[in-house]
Design an enzyme around this catalytic site. Sequence first.
Site, short mmCIF file in Angstrom:
data_model
loop_
_atom_site.label_atom_id
_atom_site.label_comp_id
_atom_site.label_asym_id
_atom_site.label_seq_id
_atom_site.Cartn_x
_atom_site.Cartn_y
_atom_site.Cartn_z
N HIS A 83 -7.84 -5.44 -0.03
CA HIS A 83 -6.67 -5.02 0.30
C HIS A 83 -5.72 -5.71 1.52
O HIS A 83 -4.74 -5.55 1.80
CB HIS A 83 -6.78 -3.57 0.68
CG HIS A 83 -5.53 -2.63 0.66
ND1 HIS A 83 -4.60 -2.51 -0.43
CD2 HIS A 83 -5.11 -1.74 1.61
CE1 HIS A 83 -3.52 -1.62 -0.03
NE2 HIS A 83 -4.19 -1.25 1.09
N SER A 96 0.86 -1.45 0.10
CA SER A 96 -0.04 -0.10 -0.01
C SER A 96 0.97 1.27 0.11
O SER A 96 1.52 1.51 -0.87
CB SER A 96 -1.17 -0.03 1.02
OG SER A 96 -2.05 1.24 1.25
N ASP A 120 -0.10 -4.05 -3.75
CA ASP A 120 -1.29 -3.29 -3.74
C ASP A 120 -0.89 -1.74 -3.59
O ASP A 120 -1.32 -1.11 -2.51
CB ASP A 120 -2.20 -3.74 -2.70
CG ASP A 120 -3.55 -4.31 -3.19
OD1 ASP A 120 -3.72 -4.35 -4.48
OD2 ASP A 120 -4.41 -4.55 -2.37
#
Length: 391
Positions: free
Chosen positions: A295, A215, A238
Amino acid sequence: MTEYSKEGCFVRFYYPTNIPIGDIKKEQSRWVRWMPHPNYEEGFASVVSLWLSVLKWAIWFFSGGNLHIPVVYKGAPLERAIKEKFKTVIFSHGFGASRFVCSTFCCELASRGFVVASVEHRDNSACATYYFESEEAKNNDTCTWIRHKKLEVGPKHYAERRTQIAIRSKECSQALDLLHSLNSDSVTNILDSSTFLNDFKGRLDLSSPTISGHSFGGATCLQTLYNDERFHRGVILDCWMFPLKDETHIVVKQPLLFLNSQTFHIKQNLTAMERVIKEPADAIRSVFTVKNTTHESQTDTPLVWGYWLDLFMKKLSPELALRIQNHLALVFLHQQLGLDPINDVGSSERFLSEHKNVLVEGLVNRFAQPAVHKFHPLFLVHFFNPFATKR
């Protein structure tokens, strides 16, 4: 932990040991707690806007409230041939996370012969972290805590994220500096006065280090690869591209593996990611999307308190989602590093072939997917999926 200052380095090392896998349960007294301090629990509750009591109940319900990582603290490093050294990885956690939130991924790499340094960032993006202001503070166990800072979406949002990613990138380079010091000289760890770290002297291969992250940590990887050419490749989980959306000058030449979940990536995120994938034209890029994942599938959290995002979507089991991710990363690293253990690669490729029905080579827009269930209340989308548009 180095230095009595927030500018020092704070990492967790994962590495292979001599302990046979069959004996790991005999060493339970030396396993590491997943959540090392209650302040991390409070930080997680703040990140997801939950009452702390609810989060504690969820942790107790799913894990019995006594969750440990099945790794041995300060186990003897694996004995290898004199000339054979450990390949190295620096790992950057995501927004609202910590040095231990992706332990499953880091442990998997360590079990395959890598030394992984998982950074805990001090830019206020972690759920919580800390440092000691002095030796006296350390001796009295008086931590100075750095709390998670929520940033509201608005005109200052992008500038503040740019400030944070600059700190994060610097901390990743510091972690690599630390590995170099560890490899060539003695290193003072203010958390532990023992000489244990000396066992790694001369045993790290720093000729071709990898950086990885999830992320916000994925964006940190791209920024660091651009800033610090000592890193030779990136494994990006991600990637949240918002902190880089206007940085068109950032061109990453090193090979990259993008591993995406199905539901995280909106059009703007994919547009920014496509730019990185396509530039430069001759760069090595591998891109995969794992269907039926969210996620959180790339972290430990579904194993700790279950799935919370995209509540009504049918999902892969957390264990299977992580295994697919880990095998994809291992195949990429073996190919890029030219490692010898063909059996490992062959095993990974066979496993991925068995699960090719959930693998898409390329990018997937979350809103381009057909609805899995007709009933999907809007308030639950926003409550359980705060990462979709912000992070």
